[in-house]
Design an enzyme around this catalytic site. Structure first.
Site, PDB file in Angstrom:
ATOM      1  N   GLU A 232       0.820  -1.170  -0.211  1.00  0.00           N
ATOM      2  CA  GLU A 232      -0.020  -0.137   0.073  1.00  0.00           C
ATOM      3  C   GLU A 232       0.785   1.251   0.008  1.00  0.00           C
ATOM      4  O   GLU A 232       1.734   1.712   0.768  1.00  0.00           O
ATOM      5  CB  GLU A 232      -0.810   0.043   1.160  1.00  0.00           C
ATOM      6  CG  GLU A 232      -1.840   1.215   1.272  1.00  0.00           C
ATOM      7  CD  GLU A 232      -3.144   1.075   2.088  1.00  0.00           C
ATOM      8  OE1 GLU A 232      -3.151   0.316   3.063  1.00  0.00           O
ATOM      9  OE2 GLU A 232      -3.938   1.829   1.883  1.00  0.00           O
TER      10      GLU A 232
ATOM     11  N   LYS B  20      -8.040  -0.098  11.599  1.00  0.00           N
ATOM     12  CA  LYS B  20      -7.405  -0.632  10.418  1.00  0.00           C
ATOM     13  C   LYS B  20      -6.083   0.329  10.037  1.00  0.00           C
ATOM     14  O   LYS B  20      -5.031  -0.436   9.488  1.00  0.00           O
ATOM     15  CB  LYS B  20      -8.471  -0.935   9.170  1.00  0.00           C
ATOM     16  CG  LYS B  20      -7.913  -1.430   7.758  1.00  0.00           C
ATOM     17  CD  LYS B  20      -7.070  -0.246   6.996  1.00  0.00           C
ATOM     18  CE  LYS B  20      -6.730  -1.247   5.544  1.00  0.00           C
ATOM     19  NZ  LYS B  20      -5.759  -0.370   4.835  1.00  0.00           N
TER      20      LYS B  20
ATOM     21  N   ASP C  22       2.926 -13.919  12.130  1.00  0.00           N
ATOM     22  CA  ASP C  22       1.653 -14.519  11.732  1.00  0.00           C
ATOM     23  C   ASP C  22       0.795 -13.273  11.833  1.00  0.00           C
ATOM     24  O   ASP C  22       0.178 -12.943  12.961  1.00  0.00           O
ATOM     25  CB  ASP C  22       1.072 -15.778  12.364  1.00  0.00           C
ATOM     26  CG  ASP C  22      -0.210 -15.857  12.145  1.00  0.00           C
ATOM     27  OD1 ASP C  22      -1.037 -15.230  11.407  1.00  0.00           O
ATOM     28  OD2 ASP C  22      -0.699 -17.108  12.848  1.00  0.00           O
TER      29      ASP C  22
ATOM     30  N   HIS D 153      -1.969  10.632   0.609  1.00  0.00           N
ATOM     31  CA  HIS D 153      -2.011   9.433  -0.065  1.00  0.00           C
ATOM     32  C   HIS D 153      -2.009   9.280  -1.362  1.00  0.00           C
ATOM     33  O   HIS D 153      -1.135   8.618  -1.923  1.00  0.00           O
ATOM     34  CB  HIS D 153      -3.102   8.898   0.659  1.00  0.00           C
ATOM     35  CG  HIS D 153      -3.447   7.488   0.244  1.00  0.00           C
ATOM     36  ND1 HIS D 153      -2.616   6.356   0.569  1.00  0.00           N
ATOM     37  CD2 HIS D 153      -4.672   6.609  -0.424  1.00  0.00           C
ATOM     38  CE1 HIS D 153      -2.940   5.147   0.127  1.00  0.00           C
ATOM     39  NE2 HIS D 153      -4.294   5.374  -0.323  1.00  0.00           N
TER      40      HIS D 153
HETATM   41  P1  HMG Z   1       3.880  15.466   4.550  1.00  0.00           P
HETATM   42  O1  HMG Z   1       3.001  16.298   5.205  1.00  0.00           O
HETATM   43  O2  HMG Z   1       3.996  15.850   3.000  1.00  0.00           O
HETATM   44  O3  HMG Z   1       4.995  15.507   5.374  1.00  0.00           O
HETATM   45  O4  HMG Z   1       3.583  13.980   4.462  1.00  0.00           O
HETATM   46  P2  HMG Z   1       6.505  16.254   5.375  1.00  0.00           P
HETATM   47  O5  HMG Z   1       7.062  16.616   3.854  1.00  0.00           O
HETATM   48  O6  HMG Z   1       6.468  17.148   6.389  1.00  0.00           O
HETATM   49  O7  HMG Z   1       7.251  14.974   5.918  1.00  0.00           O
HETATM   50  C1  HMG Z   1       7.263  14.503   7.164  1.00  0.00           C
HETATM   51  C2  HMG Z   1       7.915  13.153   7.402  1.00  0.00           C
HETATM   52  O8  HMG Z   1       7.303  12.247   6.546  1.00  0.00           O
HETATM   53  C3  HMG Z   1       9.428  13.207   6.360  1.00  0.00           C
HETATM   54  O9  HMG Z   1      10.525  13.705   7.225  1.00  0.00           O
HETATM   55  C4  HMG Z   1       9.433  11.709   6.033  1.00  0.00           C
HETATM   56  O10 HMG Z   1       9.926  10.943   7.286  1.00  0.00           O
HETATM   57  C5  HMG Z   1       7.934  11.091   5.746  1.00  0.00           C
HETATM   58  P3  HMG Z   1      11.729  14.256   6.427  1.00  0.00           P
HETATM   59  O11 HMG Z   1      12.501  12.975   5.717  1.00  0.00           O
HETATM   60  O12 HMG Z   1      11.456  15.232   5.798  1.00  0.00           O
HETATM   61  O13 HMG Z   1      12.616  14.762   7.780  1.00  0.00           O
HETATM   62  N1  HMG Z   1       7.637  11.180   4.325  1.00  0.00           N
HETATM   63  C6  HMG Z   1       7.978  10.503   3.456  1.00  0.00           C
HETATM   64  N2  HMG Z   1       8.731   9.219   3.540  1.00  0.00           N
HETATM   65  C7  HMG Z   1       8.818   8.516   2.437  1.00  0.00           C
HETATM   66  N3  HMG Z   1       8.317   8.805   1.031  1.00  0.00           N
HETATM   67  C8  HMG Z   1       7.936  10.076   0.972  1.00  0.00           C
HETATM   68  C9  HMG Z   1       7.522  10.966   2.120  1.00  0.00           C
HETATM   69  N4  HMG Z   1       6.792  11.873   2.317  1.00  0.00           N
HETATM   70  C10 HMG Z   1       7.125  12.315   3.814  1.00  0.00           C
HETATM   71  N5  HMG Z   1       7.263  10.486  -0.204  1.00  0.00           N
HETATM   72  C11 HMG Z   1       2.571  11.984   4.095  1.00  0.00           C
HETATM   73  C12 HMG Z   1       2.995  13.279   3.360  1.00  0.00           C
HETATM   74  C13 HMG Z   1       1.901  11.110   2.966  1.00  0.00           C
HETATM   75  C14 HMG Z   1       3.481  11.030   4.719  1.00  0.00           C
HETATM   76  C15 HMG Z   1       1.347  12.370   5.015  1.00  0.00           C
HETATM   77  O14 HMG Z   1       0.337  13.155   4.307  1.00  0.00           O
HETATM   78  C16 HMG Z   1       0.713  11.377   5.845  1.00  0.00           C
HETATM   79  O15 HMG Z   1       1.214  10.591   6.923  1.00  0.00           O
HETATM   80  N6  HMG Z   1      -0.512  10.753   5.426  1.00  0.00           N
HETATM   81  C17 HMG Z   1      -1.180   9.586   5.961  1.00  0.00           C
HETATM   82  C18 HMG Z   1      -1.243   8.586   5.007  1.00  0.00           C
HETATM   83  C19 HMG Z   1      -1.657   7.500   5.557  1.00  0.00           C
HETATM   84  O16 HMG Z   1      -2.409   7.281   6.695  1.00  0.00           O
HETATM   85  N7  HMG Z   1      -1.569   6.263   4.672  1.00  0.00           N
HETATM   86  C20 HMG Z   1      -2.159   5.018   4.775  1.00  0.00           C
HETATM   87  C21 HMG Z   1      -3.243   4.582   3.988  1.00  0.00           C
HETATM   88  S1  HMG Z   1      -4.642   5.478   4.127  1.00  0.00           S
HETATM   89  C22 HMG Z   1      -5.349   4.011   5.422  1.00  0.00           C
HETATM   90  O17 HMG Z   1      -5.802   3.097   4.947  1.00  0.00           O
HETATM   91  C23 HMG Z   1      -5.642   4.567   6.923  1.00  0.00           C
HETATM   92  C24 HMG Z   1      -6.717   5.171   7.096  1.00  0.00           C
HETATM   93  O18 HMG Z   1      -8.107   5.022   6.619  1.00  0.00           O
HETATM   94  C25 HMG Z   1      -6.999   5.173   8.654  1.00  0.00           C
HETATM   95  C26 HMG Z   1      -7.614   5.859   9.153  1.00  0.00           C
HETATM   96  O19 HMG Z   1      -8.783   6.280   8.703  1.00  0.00           O
HETATM   97  O20 HMG Z   1      -7.488   6.137  10.555  1.00  0.00           O
HETATM   98  C27 HMG Z   1      -6.405   6.603   6.636  1.00  0.00           C
END
Ligand code: HMG
Length: 420
Positions: free
Chosen positions: A78, A257, A273, A370
């Site tokens: 994912e 989740k 597991d 995301h």
């Molecule tokens: P951003 O706001 O653009 O963060 O995050 P940033 O630029 O301030 O970066 C902060 C840190 O995030 C970075 O630190 C990295 O460690 C990491 P730095 O290196 O700059 O010191 N980071 C990344 N690492 C790898 N690749 C990248 C990257 N970008 C930042 N491209 C981010 C962007 C996507 C991380 C943020 O928007 C986020 O955390 N979103 C949440 C996404 C998520 O939860 N995804 C899971 C799938 S959705 C789901 O299934 C779950 C859900 O339904 C659960 C629920 O409802 O509770 C949502």
């Protein structure tokens, strides 16, 4: 079913692969994919083996747990999960990191009996606890080798005529599932023979109330948004989201989740597991009046404070952890030395994952971050070759909304040398 599949499992690997190839009319590329990914270790792990289905592994950074820095391997298909874990960990690392504590580490099991004289049965168990423990510990050669063996024997009424005898095992560094099952089978036979009861089954339970880890972390307002004021608002909204997850089953399920997005991914990287972890989390989340979010977040003075007590039934040795070749490498990358450290790291990833998801949900919405990371997988899913992905993503980013049709159109244009 066609009789050719009868005793399919007894055929050689080559014969089985040939039959699949003929049955599904696989072409030479498809055959090549199967043979390129097969290996001998896996052939001995599961039945009717065909090939290895690989998943991407990434490394989450920024984890500070009990004062130690960790890199965490995560296996997931994912997009945005690894980024979110790193993001949550970064926020939590700014104020001393996550504190994690293993409350207990036992594997539990039950022997279920149909009983006519409940009182007599209960008294028998009470009077023979030490004998039952002795039988349990003698039934498996490694029962006392790695941990303190069988313990906590007690009866539990299931219905008017069914009783369970519960037993726990301290399996040391392993998960203990197989050892406990052997013990339960030995003890249950003894109990059935000595009492007027009928044994229905003897099996471990995935309701893992004695494999609990408590994690706590806090983030100051200024690390939740650019200004302190905006950060306070994000913190308050996360606390509200946490409250909703205690009240609404639909939200609680998704909240949990999101936590499992991280936990499953690390558990897989360490060869554990993940179905056991899923079952354990969801049953634990349903152990009070109603199913609820397993973590809570609240505002305390200048901080958002997150807490979670969660079952993490895993092993550091034994089972697939000792067979899958990358597991040892992953443990080395993470720098974990024993099962309790492993449990703490896994639970901490769950908390960080949850924080990142909640922050995104209550501020800019989940899709922005995301979807941004999902674009690569969207490009691939719609036919882009790996070397075309960056170009396709760059074009997709220019669109106000993206879907499969726009991705396909962009790929066609790139290949024909045109631009949008
Ligand atoms: P951003 O706001 O653009 O963060 O995050 P940033 O630029 O301030 O970066 C902060 C840190 O995030 C970075 O630190 C990295 O460690 C990491 P730095 O290196 O700059 O010191 N980071 C990344 N690492 C790898 N690749 C990248 C990257 N970008 C930042 N491209 C981010 C962007 C996507 C991380 C943020 O928007 C986020 O955390 N979103 C949440 C996404 C998520 O939860 N995804 C899971 C799938 S959705 C789901 O299934 C779950 C859900 O339904 C659960 C629920 O409802 O509770 C949502």
């Amino acid at each position: 079913m066609d009789p050719q599949w009868k005793q399919f499992y007894k055929l050689s690997y080559l014969k089985r692969a040939k039959m699949i190839e003929n049955h599904a009319h696989l072409n030479s590329d498809e055959d090549g994919l199967i043979s390129k990914n097969k290996n001998e270790v896996s052939q001995n792990l599961i039945e009717n083996y065909l090939t290895n289905f690989s998943l991407p592994e990434g490394i989450a950074v920024n984890f500070l747990i009990n004062g130690k820095d960790y890199l965490v391997p995560m296996v997931t298909e994912e997009p945005s999960v690894v980024a979110a874990a790193s993001n949550g960990a970064k926020m939590l690392s700014q104020n001393n990191g996550i504190s994690a504590e293993v409350i207990n580490k036992l594997v539990d099991g039950e022997m279920i009996f149909k009983v006519s004289d409940k009182l007599g049965f209960e008294n028998f168990i009470k009077d023979h606890k030490s004998e039952i423990i002795k039988i349990a510990n003698q039934s498996h050669p490694s029962a006392l080798k790695h941990g303190d063996g069988a313990q906590k024997i007690c009866t539990r009424s299931i219905s008017s005529n069914y009783l369970a005898v519960d037993m726990s095992l301290d399996a040391g560094e392993s998960m203990g599932a197989n050892t406990l099952n052997t013990m339960l089978e030995a003890c249950s036979k003894f109990i059935a023979k000595k009492t007027d009861s009928q044994l229905l089954m003897a099996i471990l339970t995935n309701y893992s109330a004695h494999a609990l880890v408590k994690v706590v972390g806090k983030v100051s307002f200024d690390h939740l948004a650019k200004s302190k004021k905006a950060g306070k608002m994000v913190a308050q909204r996360i606390a509200e989201a946490s409250e909703i997850a205690q009240l609404d089953i639909k939200r609680a399920t998704t909240h949990n989740k999101g936590i499992m997005n991280g936990i499953d991914a690390v558990a897989m990287a360490f060869g554990n597991d993940f179905r056991a972890l899923e079952a354990a989390l969801h049953s634990f989340a349903a152990n009070s009046e109603k199913y609820h979010g397993i973590s809570t977040w609240e505002v305390q003075r200048e901080f958002l404070v997150g807490k979670m007590t969660i079952p993490i039934p895993v092993g550091f040795v034994g089972g697939a952890t000792s067979v899958l070749p990358l597991v040892e490498v992953n443990k080395k990358i993470a720098g974990i030395k024993n099962v309790k450290e492993e449990m703490k790291v896994i639970a901490s990833v769950g908390l960080a994952q949850n924080l990142a998801a909640l922050k995104a949900l209550v501020s800019e919405g989940i899709q922005k971050g995301h979807m941004n990371l999902q674009l690569k997988s969207m490009a691939l899913a719609n036919g882009a070759k790996p070397k075309e992905v960056d170009q396709v993503v760059a074009e997709l980013r220019k669109q106000s909304s993206v879907d499969a049709r726009s991705a396909k159109k962009i790929i066609r244009m790139i290949r024909s040398g045109k631009r949008e």
